[in-house]
Design an enzyme around this catalytic site. Structure first.
Site, mmCIF file in Angstrom:
data_model
loop_
_atom_site.group_PDB
_atom_site.id
_atom_site.type_symbol
_atom_site.label_atom_id
_atom_site.label_comp_id
_atom_site.label_asym_id
_atom_site.label_seq_id
_atom_site.Cartn_x
_atom_site.Cartn_y
_atom_site.Cartn_z
ATOM 1 N N ASP A 250 0.880 -1.165 0.000
ATOM 2 C CA ASP A 250 0.000 0.000 0.000
ATOM 3 C C ASP A 250 0.929 1.231 0.000
ATOM 4 O OD1 ASP A 250 -2.276 1.745 0.594
ATOM 5 O OD2 ASP A 250 -1.426 1.844 2.617
ATOM 6 N N ASP B 231 -0.098 5.198 0.810
ATOM 7 C CA ASP B 231 -0.349 6.201 1.864
ATOM 8 C C ASP B 231 -0.429 5.543 3.243
ATOM 9 O OD1 ASP B 231 -1.584 7.277 -0.776
ATOM 10 O OD2 ASP B 231 -1.417 9.052 0.486
ATOM 11 N N ASP C 85 -1.977 -0.215 5.884
ATOM 12 C CA ASP C 85 -2.286 0.427 7.176
ATOM 13 C C ASP C 85 -3.769 0.672 7.426
ATOM 14 O OD1 ASP C 85 -2.292 2.502 5.105
ATOM 15 O OD2 ASP C 85 -2.669 3.858 6.790
HETATM 16 MG MG LIG Z 1 -2.864 3.323 3.256
#
Ligand SMILES: [Mg+2]
Length: 262
Positions: A24, A26, A202
């Protein structure tokens, strides 16, 4: 890294093997900024991703909610396999691009309604991605409920749409599109097929990716706190950078070992 953040988590140490890496962006490879356009991946980290890709036969992909065009700008000069808009766009290792779009009769009225409603809530931001919409409220937390209600109503009214909540954002995207499906598609293709998938993310949008990786006996890694299906945990973006460095060293040593044995 503080111990408190990792009380129920294990630090992922890869053993020697053939891996396919999915990242991922960001909140994983790039620290979250108050404005999405201020986000960047440090140059050194991009160089390390390129090395990791080379050590893995090119089996490294970015898997993000951002469109691929933005991923290319963030990760330049790296230009490799990527899933954008949670998998609604996917570029394979050969450079072939597939895109799932919303029907015009859905996209146009929905866009007009969202623009009108979001314009009435100062600080909210509507991101138009072509095949999806992101409703941001990081700068206008007082409108969180309004934005969520708007998104829920839109999905009820138009068929074939699904909600994807994230951190201070809710997205409206085609149903059946998620990071798990995107990883699954990559894993059926060269150079990913036959390798052990590793996925780091996240956010809530990454949970489907963790499940897809767990189903394939892979390595799922959650960044930050909060409940997760992931088997491992890293405390923050800096911990991801540290892990990336250690993993590179380990795979380089493994490669040197193999050459030595030849
Ligand atoms: Mg993310």
């Amino acid at each position: 890294m503080t111990q408190a953040a990792d009380t129920h988590a294990r630090y992922p140490t890869l053993t020697s093997g053939q891996y396919a890496f999915f990242f991922d962006v960001d909140g994983t490879l790039a620290a979250i900024q108050s404005r999405p356009e201020a986000v960047f991946i440090p140059e050194q980290v991009i160089a390390q991703l390129q090395q990791l890709s080379a050590l893995s036969g090119g089996a490294l992909a970015l898997v993000s909610g951002r469109p691929i065009e933005q991923l290319d700008a963030l990760a330049a000069p790296w230009h490799g396999p990527a899933a954008g808009v949670h998998g609604a766009e996917r570029r394979d290792a050969e450079g072939n691009l597939q895109r799932i779009s919303l029907p015009t009769e859905v996209e146009q009225p929905l866009r007009a309604e969202l623009q009108e409603a979001m314009a009435s809530w100062p600080g909210t931001q509507l991101e138009i991605k072509g095949m999806a919409f992101a409703l941001h409220y990081r700068q206008a937390m007082q409108h969180e409920q309004d934005v969520m209600r708007l998104a829920e109503q839109s999905v009820k009214r138009f068929p074939g749409l699904a909600l994807q909540p994230g951190k201070c954002v809710v997205e409206i995207k085609p149903a059946g599109i998620d990071k798990g499906a995107a990883i699954g598609d990559f894993m059926q293709q060269s150079p990913f097929a036959g390798r052990t998938p590793v996925f780091i993310g996240d956010d809530l949008t990454d949970e489907k990716g963790f499940l897809a990786v767990n189903e394939r006996q892979g390595v799922s890694i959650k960044v930050g706190e909060g409940s997760s299906q992931a088997d491992y945990r890293l405390s923050d973006v800096d911990a991801v950078y540290g892990w990336l460095e250690r993993t590179l060293l380990l795979l380089e040593q493994d490669n040197v070992g193999k050459e030595f044995r030849l």
